[in-house]
Design a protein around this motif. Structure first.
Motif, PDB file in Angstrom:
ATOM      1  N   MET A 155      40.788 -36.381 -18.260  1.00 40.22           N
ATOM      2  CA  MET A 155      41.205 -36.058 -19.636  1.00 40.22           C
ATOM      3  C   MET A 155      41.025 -37.264 -20.564  1.00 40.22           C
ATOM      4  O   MET A 155      40.445 -37.180 -21.637  1.00 40.22           O
ATOM      5  CB  MET A 155      42.673 -35.603 -19.615  1.00 40.22           C
TER       6      MET A 155
ATOM      7  N   MET B  23      37.388 -37.918 -21.185  1.00 40.19           N
ATOM      8  CA  MET B  23      36.805 -37.023 -22.187  1.00 40.19           C
ATOM      9  C   MET B  23      37.188 -37.463 -23.591  1.00 40.19           C
ATOM     10  O   MET B  23      36.365 -37.469 -24.487  1.00 40.19           O
ATOM     11  CB  MET B  23      37.223 -35.575 -21.924  1.00 40.19           C
TER      12      MET B  23
ATOM     13  N   LEU C 113      35.081 -40.377 -24.501  1.00 38.20           N
ATOM     14  CA  LEU C 113      33.710 -39.967 -24.803  1.00 38.20           C
ATOM     15  C   LEU C 113      33.620 -39.387 -26.211  1.00 38.20           C
ATOM     16  O   LEU C 113      32.736 -39.757 -27.003  1.00 38.20           O
ATOM     17  CB  LEU C 113      33.261 -38.919 -23.773  1.00 38.20           C
ATOM     18  N   VAL C 114      34.548 -38.501 -26.538  1.00 37.75           N
ATOM     19  CA  VAL C 114      34.546 -37.887 -27.868  1.00 37.75           C
ATOM     20  C   VAL C 114      34.704 -38.965 -28.946  1.00 37.75           C
ATOM     21  O   VAL C 114      34.017 -38.957 -29.967  1.00 37.75           O
ATOM     22  CB  VAL C 114      35.670 -36.823 -27.988  1.00 37.75           C
TER      23      VAL C 114
ATOM     24  N   ILE D  13      31.352 -40.844 -29.279  1.00 36.30           N
ATOM     25  CA  ILE D  13      30.346 -40.015 -29.952  1.00 36.30           C
ATOM     26  C   ILE D  13      30.654 -39.928 -31.441  1.00 36.30           C
ATOM     27  O   ILE D  13      29.763 -40.021 -32.288  1.00 36.30           O
ATOM     28  CB  ILE D  13      30.282 -38.610 -29.303  1.00 36.30           C
TER      29      ILE D  13
ATOM     30  N   MET E  30      40.536 -28.735 -25.836  1.00 38.54           N
ATOM     31  CA  MET E  30      40.244 -28.973 -24.411  1.00 38.54           C
ATOM     32  C   MET E  30      38.941 -28.279 -23.995  1.00 38.54           C
ATOM     33  O   MET E  30      38.067 -28.885 -23.412  1.00 38.54           O
ATOM     34  CB  MET E  30      41.431 -28.474 -23.564  1.00 38.54           C
TER      35      MET E  30
ATOM     36  N   MET F  96      35.989 -29.975 -25.569  1.00 41.58           N
ATOM     37  CA  MET F  96      35.595 -31.212 -24.894  1.00 41.58           C
ATOM     38  C   MET F  96      34.813 -30.924 -23.615  1.00 41.58           C
ATOM     39  O   MET F  96      33.827 -31.564 -23.336  1.00 41.58           O
ATOM     40  CB  MET F  96      36.839 -32.062 -24.606  1.00 41.58           C
ATOM     41  N   LYS F  97      35.260 -29.929 -22.876  1.00 42.05           N
ATOM     42  CA  LYS F  97      34.534 -29.551 -21.645  1.00 42.05           C
ATOM     43  C   LYS F  97      33.113 -29.122 -21.972  1.00 42.05           C
ATOM     44  O   LYS F  97      32.164 -29.479 -21.285  1.00 42.05           O
ATOM     45  CB  LYS F  97      35.270 -28.410 -20.925  1.00 42.05           C
TER      46      LYS F  97
ATOM     47  N   LEU G 202      31.357 -29.995 -24.577  1.00 39.85           N
ATOM     48  CA  LEU G 202      30.597 -31.169 -24.993  1.00 39.85           C
ATOM     49  C   LEU G 202      30.102 -31.955 -23.779  1.00 39.85           C
ATOM     50  O   LEU G 202      28.925 -32.323 -23.688  1.00 39.85           O
ATOM     51  CB  LEU G 202      31.486 -32.053 -25.876  1.00 39.85           C
ATOM     52  N   VAL G 203      31.001 -32.180 -22.829  1.00 43.25           N
ATOM     53  CA  VAL G 203      30.629 -32.932 -21.621  1.00 43.25           C
ATOM     54  C   VAL G 203      29.521 -32.185 -20.870  1.00 43.25           C
ATOM     55  O   VAL G 203      28.554 -32.792 -20.399  1.00 43.25           O
ATOM     56  CB  VAL G 203      31.863 -33.154 -20.710  1.00 43.25           C
TER      57      VAL G 203
ATOM     58  N   ILE H  61      26.226 -32.677 -22.754  1.00 43.67           N
ATOM     59  CA  ILE H  61      25.711 -34.046 -22.591  1.00 43.67           C
ATOM     60  C   ILE H  61      25.137 -34.232 -21.192  1.00 43.67           C
ATOM     61  O   ILE H  61      24.079 -34.822 -21.000  1.00 43.67           O
ATOM     62  CB  ILE H  61      26.817 -35.078 -22.883  1.00 43.67           C
TER      63      ILE H  61
END
Lengths: 215, 215
Positions: free
Chosen positions: A1, A4, A7-8, A11, B1, B4-5, B7-8, B11
């Motif tokens: 979590m 992530m 990462l966000v 970016i 949430m 974000m998943k 997005l990951v 990527i």
């Protein structure tokens, strides 16, 4: 979590930087082959009682294209009417394109201005004499001149490297890496490409690039 | 949430695609100015009882550099010894660099081969005659030829556009966008750049590029 979220966050920062760069177009100056001369070399080529005279100002403050031109000669070929860029400098330097290098028959390194060690020489011929250089011929490293104010706005420091986008929407869009940034209060903000680079990206003098990434 | 998943996930997919591209270097062929001729035009230039003869095979199957050359003439200048690429085709086409276009005094569009509508003409002179073209002179759109097998491996389809990386670590690293992919069982896998593009990126014939992004 947490990964992530991190990462966000990264970016988001990168996108904000890209948006800042995108809003800051930088004018292109396309350099043709040219010569910088020392006073000593100028006097050998043009005589002792003459001055370098101005054809037109360049964008960089104090720099000008001179009326005077020379012939440069390499092992395989030569170019006549090669313009001198004034004022006279502490070193003699010949800047050519890679296309020119094949005509002349030399293999110049890709270098920042003034960094001439180990570069090939050429013969320079003027109306009053000639000089045989042992070194001084380079292919210019593509670069952007920045005023300190503009560099500050973009978060750019002297000798940073960036990627730039040229020729967007003109059929040959090109991202040039290995672009060195030079920051000085002596400079105007301007991107210098040579003719090979301008032609590869289908751009001309007076068009604009923008930075896409700080390296 | 979920954002974000997602997005990951995206990527991760992009990185996997980049890794696939990076592992697939594609050989560069640097094109100098050249001419393709119809049989009719060849006969005007060289006579009716001669054949186009092979100097050397090119990488594309069946294509060859001919011994025969022509002179091409524009409003401002000309080039002699411009090589014909064989075999003879259904259209006459002259491919030049943007640097060449300034010497000749024409403004050719950047085009895929065979797309000649509205392009400028030139005069072509051979040993037995000359032709005055109304159209046919282009600057080649940079492109990659793919075998169907190689295209399949990379997830590339005919007429896809990609970005490619050239000249990594050679002082003029360049990412070329607007690279069209052509897929055919008639082709060998090979990237065609012109001399301006090769010089801008400091690369030569036989070096390699790789795709960095599918557009």
């Amino acid at each position: 979590m947490n990964d992530m979220k991190d990462l966000v966050e990264r970016i988001t920062q990168r996108i904000q930087q890209m948006e800042k760069f995108e809003k800051f177009p930088i004018i292109i100056n396309v350099s043709n082959r040219h010569v910088h001369l020392t006073k000593e070399h100028f006097e050998i080529l043009f005589g002792t009682n003459v001055e370098l005279t101005k054809l037109r100002d360049l964008m960089q403050p104090g720099q000008f294209a001179a009326n005077e031109t020379v012939t440069i000669v390499g092992p395989k070929g030569k170019f006549e009417n090669v313009r001198i860029i004034g004022p006279l400098r502490k070193y003699t330097q010949i800047e050519i394109s890679r296309t020119d290098s094949f005509v002349l028959g030399v293999k110049p390194p890709i270098r920042d201005s003034g960094n001439l060690t180990g570069s090939p020489g050429l013969i320079i011929i003027g109306p009053k004499g000639k000089i045989e250089l042992n070194e001084g011929c380079i292919i210019a490293l593509r670069h952007i001149h920045f005023t300190p104010q503009d560099a500050e706005k973009l978060g750019i420091k002297d000798k940073d490297y960036v990627r730039i986008l040229a020729g967007k929407g003109k059929g040959r869009e090109t991202i040039f890496s290995d672009v060195i940034c030079r920051v000085s209060k002596e400079y105007a903000t301007e991107c210098h490409l040579d003719i090979d680079e301008a032609n590869a990206a289908n751009v001309d003098n007076g068009e604009y690039i923008y930075i896409v990434e700080k390296l």
